[in-house]
Scaffold this motif. Structure first.
Motif, PDB file in Angstrom:
ATOM      1  N   GLY A 101      -7.406 -14.557   0.516  1.00 41.98           N
ATOM      2  CA  GLY A 101      -6.009 -14.116   0.497  1.00 41.98           C
ATOM      3  C   GLY A 101      -5.527 -13.823  -0.911  1.00 41.98           C
ATOM      4  N   LEU A 102      -5.863 -14.675  -1.860  1.00 37.44           N
ATOM      5  CA  LEU A 102      -5.454 -14.446  -3.248  1.00 37.44           C
ATOM      6  C   LEU A 102      -6.085 -13.177  -3.815  1.00 37.44           C
ATOM      7  N   SER A 103      -7.340 -12.939  -3.497  1.00 33.85           N
ATOM      8  CA  SER A 103      -7.988 -11.724  -4.006  1.00 33.85           C
ATOM      9  C   SER A 103      -7.367 -10.473  -3.383  1.00 33.85           C
ATOM     10  N   GLN A 104      -6.975 -10.558  -2.101  1.00 31.92           N
ATOM     11  CA  GLN A 104      -6.342  -9.411  -1.437  1.00 31.92           C
ATOM     12  C   GLN A 104      -4.937  -9.163  -1.988  1.00 31.92           C
ATOM     13  N   LEU A 105      -4.237 -10.226  -2.390  1.00 33.73           N
ATOM     14  CA  LEU A 105      -2.891 -10.057  -2.951  1.00 33.73           C
ATOM     15  C   LEU A 105      -2.905  -9.221  -4.227  1.00 33.73           C
ATOM     16  N   GLN A 106      -4.007  -9.251  -4.966  1.00 32.89           N
ATOM     17  CA  GLN A 106      -4.114  -8.446  -6.177  1.00 32.89           C
ATOM     18  C   GLN A 106      -4.108  -6.954  -5.854  1.00 32.89           C
ATOM     19  N   ARG A 107      -4.443  -6.607  -4.604  1.00 31.35           N
ATOM     20  CA  ARG A 107      -4.521  -5.207  -4.199  1.00 31.35           C
ATOM     21  C   ARG A 107      -3.401  -4.810  -3.234  1.00 31.35           C
ATOM     22  N   ILE A 108      -2.405  -5.691  -3.048  1.00 32.75           N
ATOM     23  CA  ILE A 108      -1.386  -5.468  -2.039  1.00 32.75           C
ATOM     24  C   ILE A 108      -0.601  -4.172  -2.261  1.00 32.75           C
ATOM     25  N   ASP A 109      -0.296  -3.851  -3.504  1.00 31.99           N
ATOM     26  CA  ASP A 109       0.477  -2.631  -3.778  1.00 31.99           C
ATOM     27  C   ASP A 109      -0.265  -1.385  -3.313  1.00 31.99           C
ATOM     28  N   SER A 110      -1.571  -1.326  -3.536  1.00 29.91           N
ATOM     29  CA  SER A 110      -2.334  -0.154  -3.091  1.00 29.91           C
ATOM     30  C   SER A 110      -2.449  -0.115  -1.571  1.00 29.91           C
ATOM     31  N   PHE A 111      -2.555  -1.289  -0.937  1.00 36.87           N
ATOM     32  CA  PHE A 111      -2.592  -1.326   0.531  1.00 36.87           C
ATOM     33  C   PHE A 111      -1.294  -0.771   1.108  1.00 36.87           C
ATOM     34  N   ILE A 112      -0.165  -1.215   0.566  1.00 32.33           N
ATOM     35  CA  ILE A 112       1.141  -0.772   1.066  1.00 32.33           C
ATOM     36  C   ILE A 112       1.337   0.715   0.799  1.00 32.33           C
ATOM     37  N   GLN A 113       0.926   1.178  -0.363  1.00 38.03           N
ATOM     38  CA  GLN A 113       1.046   2.600  -0.692  1.00 38.03           C
ATOM     39  C   GLN A 113       0.220   3.451   0.288  1.00 38.03           C
ATOM     40  N   GLN A 114      -0.976   3.020   0.599  1.00 37.15           N
ATOM     41  CA  GLN A 114      -1.828   3.757   1.528  1.00 37.15           C
ATOM     42  C   GLN A 114      -1.210   3.782   2.930  1.00 37.15           C
ATOM     43  N   ARG A 115      -0.702   2.662   3.395  1.00 40.80           N
ATOM     44  CA  ARG A 115      -0.085   2.621   4.718  1.00 40.80           C
ATOM     45  C   ARG A 115       1.183   3.473   4.777  1.00 40.80           C
ATOM     46  N   ASN A 116       1.967   3.490   3.704  1.00 37.76           N
ATOM     47  CA  ASN A 116       3.157   4.335   3.668  1.00 37.76           C
ATOM     48  C   ASN A 116       2.787   5.810   3.664  1.00 37.76           C
ATOM     49  N   SER A 117       1.685   6.152   3.039  1.00 32.30           N
ATOM     50  CA  SER A 117       1.205   7.535   3.049  1.00 32.30           C
ATOM     51  C   SER A 117       0.802   7.957   4.467  1.00 32.30           C
ATOM     52  N   ILE A 118       0.124   7.083   5.169  1.00 33.18           N
ATOM     53  CA  ILE A 118      -0.269   7.366   6.560  1.00 33.18           C
ATOM     54  C   ILE A 118       0.980   7.486   7.433  1.00 33.18           C
ATOM     55  N   ALA A 119       1.948   6.579   7.239  1.00 29.78           N
ATOM     56  CA  ALA A 119       3.191   6.628   8.015  1.00 29.78           C
ATOM     57  C   ALA A 119       3.941   7.934   7.754  1.00 29.78           C
ATOM     58  N   ALA A 120       3.934   8.422   6.534  1.00 30.78           N
ATOM     59  CA  ALA A 120       4.598   9.694   6.213  1.00 30.78           C
ATOM     60  C   ALA A 120       3.939  10.852   6.962  1.00 30.78           C
ATOM     61  N   ARG A 121       2.622  10.804   7.092  1.00 25.71           N
ATOM     62  CA  ARG A 121       1.925  11.850   7.863  1.00 25.71           C
ATOM     63  C   ARG A 121       2.298  11.774   9.341  1.00 25.71           C
ATOM     64  N   TYR A 122       2.399  10.554   9.878  1.00 21.09           N
ATOM     65  CA  TYR A 122       2.844  10.400  11.262  1.00 21.09           C
ATOM     66  C   TYR A 122       4.266  10.933  11.426  1.00 21.09           C
ATOM     67  N   ASN A 123       5.150  10.609  10.480  1.00 17.58           N
ATOM     68  CA  ASN A 123       6.532  11.091  10.547  1.00 17.58           C
ATOM     69  C   ASN A 123       6.568  12.619  10.605  1.00 17.58           C
ATOM     70  N   GLU A 124       5.755  13.263   9.795  1.00 17.34           N
ATOM     71  CA  GLU A 124       5.677  14.729   9.817  1.00 17.34           C
ATOM     72  C   GLU A 124       5.174  15.227  11.167  1.00 17.34           C
ATOM     73  N   ALA A 125       4.160  14.576  11.706  1.00 16.83           N
ATOM     74  CA  ALA A 125       3.575  15.010  12.980  1.00 16.83           C
ATOM     75  C   ALA A 125       4.578  14.879  14.124  1.00 16.83           C
ATOM     76  N   PHE A 126       5.435  13.858  14.070  1.00 20.98           N
ATOM     77  CA  PHE A 126       6.408  13.646  15.139  1.00 20.98           C
ATOM     78  C   PHE A 126       7.748  14.326  14.880  1.00 20.98           C
ATOM     79  N   ALA A 127       7.918  14.962  13.734  1.00 21.67           N
ATOM     80  CA  ALA A 127       9.213  15.521  13.338  1.00 21.67           C
ATOM     81  C   ALA A 127       9.773  16.520  14.359  1.00 21.67           C
TER      82      ALA A 127
END
Length: 136
Positions: free
Chosen positions: A45-71
């Motif tokens: 968990g501690l090692s994954q927390l060091q990468r949390i910002d990139s995980f969230i950024q990647q998921r937000n990028s995917i969500a933005a693509r979904y938002n476009e697809a459903f627009a």
């Protein structure tokens, strides 16, 4: 938070409701749950927390693509306030299947392979755990 972490147990004498019988004495004042991790799980968990910002950024990028697809559809996509950040653990959409003359079970399987995972979520009206039983 400390009480939950410790199964509702305290060794703090100032919190005792009964007389302290010695250094071994403790009180379980609330029913708690065991939220403790193994050392290995905590290290992971501690090692994954060091990468949390990139995980969230990647998921937000995917969500933005979904938002476009459903627009251009009538599917309601998640709304995130401008002053909030979502990790998009789930991307939940709402769709009035009756309006389209379909049931979720007839639409979801057709999308296999196109989405990573699509499934109906909670159905409060159909969940036995949420139904009132015996008038209680």
């Amino acid at each position: 938070m400390r009480m939950l972490r410790s199964h509702g147990i305290t060794r703090d004498e100032s919190e005792f409701e009964f007389t302290n019988d010695g250094p071994w004495y403790y009180e379980q004042q609330e029913l708690g749950l065991n939220y403790r991790l193994t050392d290995i799980a905590a290290a992971l968990g501690l090692s994954q927390l060091q990468r949390i910002d990139s995980f969230i950024q990647q998921r937000n990028s995917i969500a933005a693509r979904y938002n476009e697809a459903f627009a251009s559809t009538q599917v309601a996509v998640p709304h995130i306030d401008a002053n909030c950040i979502s990790a998009f653990h789930l991307y939940i959409v709402r769709c009035d299947f009756d309006k389209f003359g379909h049931h979720s079970s007839s639409v979801i399987p057709k999308n296999e392979g196109r989405w990573r995972l699509a499934q109906p979520s909670l159905h409060p009206d159909l969940s036995p755990a949420l139904l009132c039983k015996d008038g209680i």
